[in-house]
Design a protein around this motif. Structure first.
Motif, PDB file in Angstrom:
ATOM      1  N   UNK A  29       0.814  -1.216   0.000  1.00  0.00           N
ATOM      2  CA  UNK A  29       0.000   0.000   0.000  1.00  0.00           C
ATOM      3  C   UNK A  29       0.844   1.261   0.000  1.00  0.00           C
ATOM      4  N   UNK A  30       2.134   1.141   0.265  1.00  0.00           N
ATOM      5  CA  UNK A  30       3.013   2.287   0.073  1.00  0.00           C
ATOM      6  C   UNK A  30       3.254   2.525  -1.414  1.00  0.00           C
ATOM      7  N   UNK A  31       3.162   1.462  -2.194  1.00  0.00           N
ATOM      8  CA  UNK A  31       3.416   1.601  -3.634  1.00  0.00           C
ATOM      9  C   UNK A  31       2.153   1.842  -4.445  1.00  0.00           C
ATOM     10  N   UNK A  32       0.981   1.448  -3.891  1.00  0.00           N
ATOM     11  CA  UNK A  32      -0.236   1.521  -4.709  1.00  0.00           C
ATOM     12  C   UNK A  32      -1.470   1.602  -3.821  1.00  0.00           C
ATOM     13  N   UNK A  33      -2.425   2.438  -4.183  1.00  0.00           N
ATOM     14  CA  UNK A  33      -3.706   2.488  -3.494  1.00  0.00           C
ATOM     15  C   UNK A  33      -4.581   1.352  -4.004  1.00  0.00           C
ATOM     16  N   UNK A  34      -5.142   0.564  -3.081  1.00  0.00           N
ATOM     17  CA  UNK A  34      -5.870  -0.645  -3.455  1.00  0.00           C
ATOM     18  C   UNK A  34      -7.144  -0.776  -2.633  1.00  0.00           C
ATOM     19  N   UNK A  35      -8.128  -1.453  -3.221  1.00  0.00           N
ATOM     20  CA  UNK A  35      -9.318  -1.815  -2.461  1.00  0.00           C
ATOM     21  C   UNK A  35      -9.055  -3.157  -1.768  1.00  0.00           C
ATOM     22  N   UNK A  36      -9.952  -3.523  -0.845  1.00  0.00           N
ATOM     23  CA  UNK A  36      -9.735  -4.721  -0.036  1.00  0.00           C
ATOM     24  C   UNK A  36      -9.612  -5.967  -0.916  1.00  0.00           C
ATOM     25  N   UNK A  37     -10.504  -6.079  -1.906  1.00  0.00           N
ATOM     26  CA  UNK A  37     -10.472  -7.267  -2.761  1.00  0.00           C
ATOM     27  C   UNK A  37      -9.167  -7.406  -3.517  1.00  0.00           C
ATOM     28  N   UNK A  38      -8.624  -6.292  -3.980  1.00  0.00           N
ATOM     29  CA  UNK A  38      -7.350  -6.339  -4.700  1.00  0.00           C
ATOM     30  C   UNK A  38      -6.217  -6.764  -3.770  1.00  0.00           C
ATOM     31  N   UNK A  39      -6.214  -6.218  -2.556  1.00  0.00           N
ATOM     32  CA  UNK A  39      -5.189  -6.614  -1.589  1.00  0.00           C
ATOM     33  C   UNK A  39      -5.291  -8.113  -1.310  1.00  0.00           C
ATOM     34  N   UNK A  40      -6.508  -8.602  -1.125  1.00  0.00           N
ATOM     35  CA  UNK A  40      -6.715 -10.015  -0.813  1.00  0.00           C
ATOM     36  C   UNK A  40      -6.192 -10.912  -1.922  1.00  0.00           C
ATOM     37  N   UNK A  41      -6.358 -10.503  -3.170  1.00  0.00           N
ATOM     38  CA  UNK A  41      -5.891 -11.318  -4.283  1.00  0.00           C
ATOM     39  C   UNK A  41      -4.370 -11.316  -4.369  1.00  0.00           C
ATOM     40  N   UNK A  42      -3.756 -10.211  -4.004  1.00  0.00           N
ATOM     41  CA  UNK A  42      -2.294 -10.149  -4.044  1.00  0.00           C
ATOM     42  C   UNK A  42      -1.687 -11.033  -2.968  1.00  0.00           C
ATOM     43  N   UNK A  43      -2.196 -10.926  -1.736  1.00  0.00           N
ATOM     44  CA  UNK A  43      -1.604 -11.687  -0.627  1.00  0.00           C
ATOM     45  C   UNK A  43      -2.230 -13.062  -0.473  1.00  0.00           C
ATOM     46  N   UNK A  44      -3.263 -13.365  -1.271  1.00  0.00           N
ATOM     47  CA  UNK A  44      -3.896 -14.677  -1.306  1.00  0.00           C
ATOM     48  C   UNK A  44      -4.465 -15.074   0.052  1.00  0.00           C
ATOM     49  N   UNK A  45      -5.244 -14.149   0.619  1.00  0.00           N
ATOM     50  CA  UNK A  45      -5.932 -14.393   1.877  1.00  0.00           C
ATOM     51  C   UNK A  45      -7.403 -14.004   1.722  1.00  0.00           C
ATOM     52  N   UNK A  46      -8.284 -14.545   2.559  1.00  0.00           N
ATOM     53  CA  UNK A  46      -9.701 -14.163   2.477  1.00  0.00           C
ATOM     54  C   UNK A  46      -9.880 -12.670   2.744  1.00  0.00           C
ATOM     55  N   UNK A 302      -6.616 -15.024  -9.174  1.00  0.00           N
ATOM     56  CA  UNK A 302      -7.294 -15.985  -8.304  1.00  0.00           C
ATOM     57  C   UNK A 302      -6.473 -17.245  -8.059  1.00  0.00           C
ATOM     58  N   UNK A 303      -5.297 -17.339  -8.668  1.00  0.00           N
ATOM     59  CA  UNK A 303      -4.485 -18.532  -8.479  1.00  0.00           C
ATOM     60  C   UNK A 303      -3.825 -18.526  -7.113  1.00  0.00           C
ATOM     61  N   UNK A 304      -3.463 -19.699  -6.626  1.00  0.00           N
ATOM     62  CA  UNK A 304      -2.899 -19.842  -5.288  1.00  0.00           C
ATOM     63  C   UNK A 304      -1.391 -20.068  -5.298  1.00  0.00           C
ATOM     64  N   UNK A 305      -0.834 -20.419  -6.452  1.00  0.00           N
ATOM     65  CA  UNK A 305       0.573 -20.781  -6.496  1.00  0.00           C
ATOM     66  C   UNK A 305       1.488 -19.618  -6.805  1.00  0.00           C
ATOM     67  N   UNK A 306       2.799 -19.867  -6.752  1.00  0.00           N
ATOM     68  CA  UNK A 306       3.791 -18.838  -7.091  1.00  0.00           C
ATOM     69  C   UNK A 306       3.691 -18.419  -8.553  1.00  0.00           C
ATOM     70  N   UNK A 307       4.320 -17.311  -8.873  1.00  0.00           N
ATOM     71  CA  UNK A 307       4.354 -16.829 -10.252  1.00  0.00           C
ATOM     72  C   UNK A 307       5.193 -17.764 -11.122  1.00  0.00           C
ATOM     73  N   UNK A 308       4.837 -17.807 -12.396  1.00  0.00           N
ATOM     74  CA  UNK A 308       5.498 -18.702 -13.345  1.00  0.00           C
ATOM     75  C   UNK A 308       6.311 -17.909 -14.367  1.00  0.00           C
ATOM     76  N   UNK A 309       7.341 -18.561 -14.897  1.00  0.00           N
ATOM     77  CA  UNK A 309       8.118 -17.984 -15.992  1.00  0.00           C
ATOM     78  C   UNK A 309       8.092 -18.917 -17.188  1.00  0.00           C
ATOM     79  N   UNK A 310       8.344 -18.353 -18.347  1.00  0.00           N
ATOM     80  CA  UNK A 310       8.519 -19.102 -19.588  1.00  0.00           C
ATOM     81  C   UNK A 310       9.941 -18.860 -20.063  1.00  0.00           C
ATOM     82  N   UNK A 311      10.713 -19.921 -20.153  1.00  0.00           N
ATOM     83  CA  UNK A 311      12.097 -19.827 -20.620  1.00  0.00           C
ATOM     84  C   UNK A 311      12.220 -20.575 -21.936  1.00  0.00           C
TER      85      UNK A 311
END
Length: 318
Positions: A29-46, A302-311
């Motif tokens: 939230x220091x880097x970006x203003x967010x609503x609750x739902x957006x924060x929840x999706x980033x940190x993957x919590x209810x 909405x995914x629960x896992x870590x970020x993916x890369x394509x090499x």
């Protein structure tokens, strides 16, 4: 903040910052203003859990909030913090070292913001927004990616290494001459055979990625999706992928970026907690692959896992 003695205010502030997830929220939230739902999706919590943490941080004077329509947006504005709160937050922030977790949060934040931009375009461009909705409703969301597979050369033979139940082979089979579906697990291969029974150009082989049952330079491309983190020697596995592709052939690997989820070792047998770009590039370079590229795949919020890369890399010509 509350009208309390200074010593109690400091204790309350430190208590508010005592939860690791709250540190993550402040950093976001220091880097970006967010609503609750957006924060929840980033940190993957209810959302209920996130709302509770946001209230604690707001009560402690770390966050400001504002209403926009029916939504409430939160932000940590450094210049608006009281001097004491600002000094404590800066001191705490400078000691944060959970790089893998913060990078995961930053990648998911990018996806959330990208989705927000799309929503804004849809809102202000009514026709475009309606068309995206109608198209998805009529044809689904995945047809574009599937259709683009038609760009693959029809004459290619492709090895799907660590094919699992055959989802990648199923996508590839209609567009290439032959798919070699390879997995070291007999039950996985049995499931893939059932799934791909209608595709007559899929051949099944059993073997590990470290010792593929293929001759040298026998395929045009080798794909390896979410397998490398299971392999004891990923550098050796990439060399094996390079061995079986022809000169100027393509090696494609999809896997997880570095993360901080040790439970994956216990629950799913992961041998590596993801990979850094430097590590993957080193593995590809060591396998003699040129034209290397590593790109982040856009995360589903909405995914629960870590970020993916394509090499990707190409086997060098002599």
């Amino acid at each position: 903040m509350k009208n309390l003695p200074k010593s109690l205010l400091i204790i309350e502030l430190l208590a508010a910052l005592g939860e690791p997830v709250r540190l993550r929220l402040c950093r976001l939230l220091e880097s970006q203003e967010l609503i609750v739902g957006e924060v929840a999706r980033v940190v993957q919590l209810p959302q209920s859990t996130v709302s509770r943490h946001l209230k604690v941080l707001t009560d402690a004077g770390l966050l400001v909030k504002r209403a926009e329509g029916t939504a409430t947006l939160y932000r940590l504005v450094l210049d608006e913090l009281s001097p004491g709160v600002r000094a404590i937050w800066i001191a705490v922030r400078d000691q944060l070292h959970d790089r893998a977790q913060f990078e995961e949060d930053s990648r998911r934040l990018e996806s959330v913001l990208a989705e927000r931009r799309t929503d804004s375009l849809s809102y202000f461009g009514r026709v475009a927004g309606e068309w995206d909705s109608v198209r998805s409703e009529m044809f689904g969301r995945d047809f574009t990616a599937a259709a683009l597979l038609g760009l693959l050369p029809r004459e290619w033979r492709v090895a799907d290494v660590g094919c699992g139940t055959g989802n990648a082979a199923e996508l590839l089979a209609p567009h290439v001459r032959e798919v070699l579906a390879i997995d070291q697990s007999g039950p996985m291969l049995d499931a893939a055979k059932k799934r791909l029974a209608k595709h007559k150009n899929v051949r099944f082989e059993q073997g590990p990625v470290e010792s593929l049952p293929l001759e040298d330079e026998s395929v045009d491309a080798a794909v390896c999706l979410l397998v490398l983190h299971h392999v004891a020697d990923p550098a050796g596995a990439v060399k094996e992928l390079a061995r079986v592709v022809r000169k100027n052939g393509v090696v494609l690997v999809v896997d997880m970026f570095e993360h901080d989820r040790p439970e994956f070792r216990r629950t799913m047998g992961h041998q590596h907690m993801g990979f850094s770009e430097a590590a993957i590039d080193s593995h590809f370079r060591g396998a003699g692959l040129g034209g290397r590229s590593i790109s982040k795949l856009q995360s589903d919020p909405n995914s629960k896992g870590p970020s993916l890369f394509l090499a990707m890399g190409r086997k060098k010509k002599d």
